[in-house]
Design an enzyme around this catalytic site. Sequence first.
Site, PDB file in Angstrom:
ATOM      1  N   ASP A  50      47.256  10.408  49.955  1.00 10.41           N
ATOM      2  CA  ASP A  50      47.300  11.161  51.210  1.00 10.41           C
ATOM      3  C   ASP A  50      47.293  10.219  52.412  1.00 10.41           C
ATOM      4  O   ASP A  50      47.423  10.653  53.557  1.00 10.41           O
ATOM      5  CB  ASP A  50      46.173  12.188  51.299  1.00 10.41           C
ATOM      6  N   SER A  51      47.203   8.922  52.127  1.00  8.29           N
ATOM      7  CA  SER A  51      47.388   7.901  53.170  1.00  8.29           C
ATOM      8  C   SER A  51      48.764   7.995  53.813  1.00  8.29           C
ATOM      9  O   SER A  51      48.989   7.467  54.907  1.00  8.29           O
ATOM     10  CB  SER A  51      47.191   6.502  52.581  1.00  8.29           C
ATOM     11  N   GLU A 120      38.186  13.026  45.870  1.00  9.09           N
ATOM     12  CA  GLU A 120      37.084  12.247  46.428  1.00  9.09           C
ATOM     13  C   GLU A 120      35.761  12.982  46.244  1.00  9.09           C
ATOM     14  O   GLU A 120      35.706  14.207  46.320  1.00  9.09           O
ATOM     15  CB  GLU A 120      37.327  11.987  47.923  1.00  9.09           C
ATOM     16  N   GLU A 187      36.286   2.420  46.771  1.00 13.73           N
ATOM     17  CA  GLU A 187      36.843   1.996  48.061  1.00 13.73           C
ATOM     18  C   GLU A 187      35.732   1.589  49.022  1.00 13.73           C
ATOM     19  O   GLU A 187      34.739   2.296  49.193  1.00 13.73           O
ATOM     20  CB  GLU A 187      37.683   3.105  48.700  1.00 13.73           C
TER      21      GLU A 187
END
EC number: 2.1.2.11
Length: 270
Positions: A50-51, A120, A187
């Site tokens: 989704d970056s 996430e 991350e």
Amino acid sequence: MSMQTAKTKKITLNHLQAKKNHEKIIAITAYDALFAQMFDPIVDVILVGDSLNMSFFNQNDTLSASLEMMLYHTKAVCMGAKTPFIITDMPFGSYKDEKTALKNAIKVYKETQASAIKLEGGKEKAKLVKTLTNEGVIVVGHIGLMPQFVRLDGGYKIKGKNEEQQKKLLEDALSLEEAGVGLLVLEGITTPIAQVITQKIKIPTIGIGSGKDCDGQILVWSDMLGFFDSFKPKFVREYLKGKELVQKAIEQYADDVKKGFFPNELESYH
């Protein structure tokens, strides 16, 4: 044998899990068929992240990415890459509860050739992960700095700097592993706790800004190829000055057109 010719079969979760403690996993993002095809013979994993909301649509964060956007770009990547394990990011709001998550994950599987979905969250997502894996969905976890929580966190903040955070990260990793995630993205985690997590869990960890001890590494392609010069995270290594090279090429093209040098006789039909 070169890396370009070594891999011919589709990479599966079993292949990736077998690499733990033996061989580093190579992962990168891609959002279209062109780049996916270039990356295909070299990498093990492609993340349709989704970056893309930031790198493709110039947004400040990932939060406005939609499921339709992710499906569209996943289809494109799958057209270009036939060998890598392809992961689709579940965008913000698309897995807010088990019913919604299952519906949307099934939609990803039915409409694309994605190998897995990524979401996430820590141990609070364990029950949801279990529901998805029970239905045959491969889930990739993501803990640490979570871009979908950027507003709640008040920015992009490195995790694991104190004992409380380290304890939570390890608990999250162990809970997600028990729930059935196949891979775990770490991350923005301090190197020592990333190393501990990698040693404690049996599934591979893929790091981004989490040190060299993870089982694999991933970068956003436009970062590592130097297409963004306004901001570069500490963990990014630029392997190319992409923006500079492309701009020079376009400037040369524009100059040739203005001066009448393009097209020439060899580039014209008669």
